[in-house]
Enzyme design. Structure first.
Site, mmCIF file in Angstrom:
data_model
loop_
_atom_site.group_PDB
_atom_site.id
_atom_site.type_symbol
_atom_site.label_atom_id
_atom_site.label_comp_id
_atom_site.label_asym_id
_atom_site.label_seq_id
_atom_site.Cartn_x
_atom_site.Cartn_y
_atom_site.Cartn_z
ATOM 1 N N GLU A 281 51.177 30.344 55.125
ATOM 2 C CA GLU A 281 50.629 31.657 55.466
ATOM 3 C C GLU A 281 51.781 32.643 55.629
ATOM 4 O O GLU A 281 52.808 32.332 56.221
ATOM 5 C CB GLU A 281 49.842 31.537 56.780
ATOM 6 C CG GLU A 281 49.355 32.857 57.348
ATOM 7 C CD GLU A 281 48.887 32.725 58.790
ATOM 8 O OE1 GLU A 281 48.071 33.560 59.217
ATOM 9 O OE2 GLU A 281 49.339 31.785 59.478
ATOM 10 N N LYS A 345 41.522 35.378 54.945
ATOM 11 C CA LYS A 345 41.186 34.746 56.219
ATOM 12 C C LYS A 345 39.955 35.415 56.827
ATOM 13 O O LYS A 345 39.903 36.639 56.980
ATOM 14 C CB LYS A 345 42.376 34.850 57.179
ATOM 15 C CG LYS A 345 42.214 34.043 58.459
ATOM 16 C CD LYS A 345 43.500 34.084 59.294
ATOM 17 C CE LYS A 345 43.392 33.200 60.527
ATOM 18 N NZ LYS A 345 44.646 33.230 61.325
ATOM 19 N N CYS A 396 45.865 28.710 59.058
ATOM 20 C CA CYS A 396 46.411 28.611 60.415
ATOM 21 C C CYS A 396 45.353 28.293 61.453
ATOM 22 O O CYS A 396 44.747 27.223 61.419
ATOM 23 C CB CYS A 396 47.154 29.905 60.750
ATOM 24 S SG CYS A 396 48.392 29.721 62.076
#
Length: 566
Positions: A281, A345, A396
């Site tokens: 990321e 995300k 994440c």
């Protein structure tokens, strides 16, 4: 004064000096909550989790709901204060604020635990209440913060295989049930040392049988499935501070360089050419769509390694650059290559990736001005295809949210990828907590799981949750490993969130009282004409609308009124 007024006075009376017992219970609850953290990474003493549950159950046993709220608050404070200590990197107040907000969930939790502590089957209801508490904490407010769940303390314990059956909620339930049974055994032993030994033995056996059930769960064979070789790139983040232009350029340079190191090793025969490469990321903090120089730099690295690369980048969501997207980009080599399919995300972290009530909070707390822009959520599932390999990709902290991971796997992901950026938390233990969650997800979904982090810890995990390769913190390194693609769906994926819904609802109903809940529902239905049944209509009014008339009807009405009064 009537009973209701007396009850209100009891709950809202002016607080006086706390009793010695209240102080003692608060101190014990604080210690027990803090001790629960020993079950989580980086310590990882998983038996502490059921023991801490047993201690909490003992403290609320036989207490009033009010006293249970007090115990719950201090237990939650001890637990959350230590659990979120890695937030101190953001300066004074961050750890304290999040710890306080998260501990508030334990107030109604403590009330419910005290309410059911003396009921029949108390360990069962208390285990359900742990799921209820985690259900709320993982969803509200702002999408919740699904961190510090009991299940995530069990990435390599006898409880772990249960994840493949019912996911994290079932493992939390099992850990809590085991601990509550241990507490119940102590209660029976203290109550009747002579004749209660058989019950004590049965309860202790039950506490041991619950985790032993995990050995009966068949897990995905790590050697089954089509082989695929995947390389993880950990470029490292220079320690020059946060939010600086030099750091953004250095982060991209480091990941390009490490990719070129992999390409050089492939040419020299030191490494086997992978089928695909994964960047972490924010491997590029600069937008390759709006900056041609950034795009050219990444394309050169992708061409050098000669296989598709999953690139994590920060993308401007508007022309002013005040809103950004956290994006994964499928980047292919060659003249016809370049940027392809993407995943943005979807589950963002409040106060980390965006600031709720920005206009108000920045005026009250000047330090919030250090967060100059907000990430905005994307849409869809993290299912991408690179070089013919369909992967489930979560970014994440998304790995901590059941639905995000499950949707990506059920969407066709054959390998689970977790690109992450934990550079801010090096040395705090946070990255190892996230790695433990990734290990848990590998078992839950029966997938080889690979976590690529900017500065560590990157890892390769098999479907049994075992780490086969791992980097350290603050290292520039790549991991090149052969894993297996899997298309089988675990039972946990098939049943989805239903175990959580059922267990959480049972805990809630047990706390408020099953009988009280049924009465409340019946009275609510009676007030809504569309939901009335013949039993709900007033005597003398079969259609539910006609007012009763006549002596017989009046008598029936009086009888009904007395029944309602009772």
């Amino acid at each position: 004064m009537d009973e209701a007024g007396t009850r209100r006075r009891r709950w809202f009376r002016r607080p006086g000096r706390p009793s010695a017992e209240a102080v003692r219970l608060a101190a014990l609850a604080l210690l027990a909550g803090a001790a629960l953290n020993l079950a989580f990474a980086p310590v990882g003493w998983w038996p502490v989790a059921p023991i801490a549950v047993a201690a909490f159950s003992a403290m609320v046993s036989g207490r009033t709901g009010r006293r249970g709220m007090l115990i719950g608050f201090w237990f939650g404070t001890g637990f959350c204060w230590v659990m979120f200590q890695w937030l101190r990197v953001f300066g004074p107040g961050a750890q304290e604020a999040v710890g306080l907000v998260e501990s508030l969930y334990f107030i109604p939790f403590g009330w419910g635990m005290a309410r059911v502590s003396l009921t029949r089957f108390a360990p069962l209801w208390q285990a359900c209440l742990w799921v209820t508490e985690e259900y709320g904490r993982s969803r509200w407010p702002f999408g919740g913060f699904s961190w510090g769940r009991l299940a995530f303390s069990q990435p390599d314990s006898p409880f772990t295989p249960l994840a493949a059956v019912g996911g994290a909620p079932l493992v939390t339930f099992a850990v809590a049930l085991s601990g509550a049974l241990l507490w119940r055994a102590v209660v029976v032993l203290r109550r009747d040392r002579r004749d209660g030994l058989r019950w004590v033995a049965a309860l202790v056996a039950g506490a041991l049988v619950v985790p032993a059930l995990g050995f009966a769960v068949p897990l995905q064979n790590p050697d089954s499935g089509t082989p695929v070789r995947i390389a993880l790139i950990q470029g490292n983040v220079p320690r020059v501070g946060f939010g600086r232009d030099e750091q953004e350029a250095a982060v991209l340079d480091n990941h390009v360089k490490e990719t070129e190191v992999l390409a050089a090793d492939i040419r020299s025969g030191k490494a086997v050419k992978p089928d695909l490469v994964v960047w972490p990321e924010n491997g590029s903090d600069m937008d390759p769509y709006s900056d041609p120089g950034v795009a050219d730099q990444i394309q050169q690295a992708v061409d050098d390694v000669g296989v598709p690369v999953l690139v994590g980048a920060v993308i401007n969501a508007n022309a002013a650059g005040t809103n950004v997207l956290n994006r994964l980009i499928v980047w292919t080599p060659g003249a016809d290559g370049g940027m392809g399919a993407t995943y943005d995300k979807t589950h963002l972290v409040p106060f980390g990736e965006y600031l709720p009530f920005r206009d108000i909070l920045t005026k009250m707390i000047k330090r919030f001005n250090m967060i100059p822009r907000d990430f905005v959520p994307g849409h869809g599932k993290g299912v991408l295809t690179l070089g013919g390999v369909t992967v489930a990709a979560v970014i994440c902290f998304e790995v901590a949210y059941d639905d995000v991971v499950r949707n990506a796997v059920k969407g066709g992901g054959q390998v689970l990828l977790v690109p992450s950026n934990n550079a801010s938390y090096m040395g705090t233990g946070q990255t190892y907590q996230q790695l433990a969650i990734a290990r848990f997800r590998a078992v839950e979904h029966g997938r080889w799981t690979m976590e690529a982090a900017t500065s560590g810890v990157s890892a390769v995990i098999d479907p049994h949750g075992k780490i086969l390769a791992q980097t350290g913190e603050y290292q520039a390194r790549y991991l090149d490993t052969q894993v297996r693609r899997n298309t089988a769906i675990t039972l946990a994926d098939r049943v989805g969130a239903w175990p959580e819904y059922v267990l959480a609802l049972l805990g809630l109903l047990a706390a408020i009282g099953l009988g009280g809940a049924a009465t409340t529902l019946r009275r609510t239905r009676a007030l809504i004409p569309a939901f009335r049944t013949p039993a709900d209509t007033l005597p003398g009014a079969p259609d539910g609308d006609r007012a009763p008339s006549g002596p017989a009807d009046d008598a029936d009405l009086q009888t009904a009124a007395k029944g309602r009064a009772r």
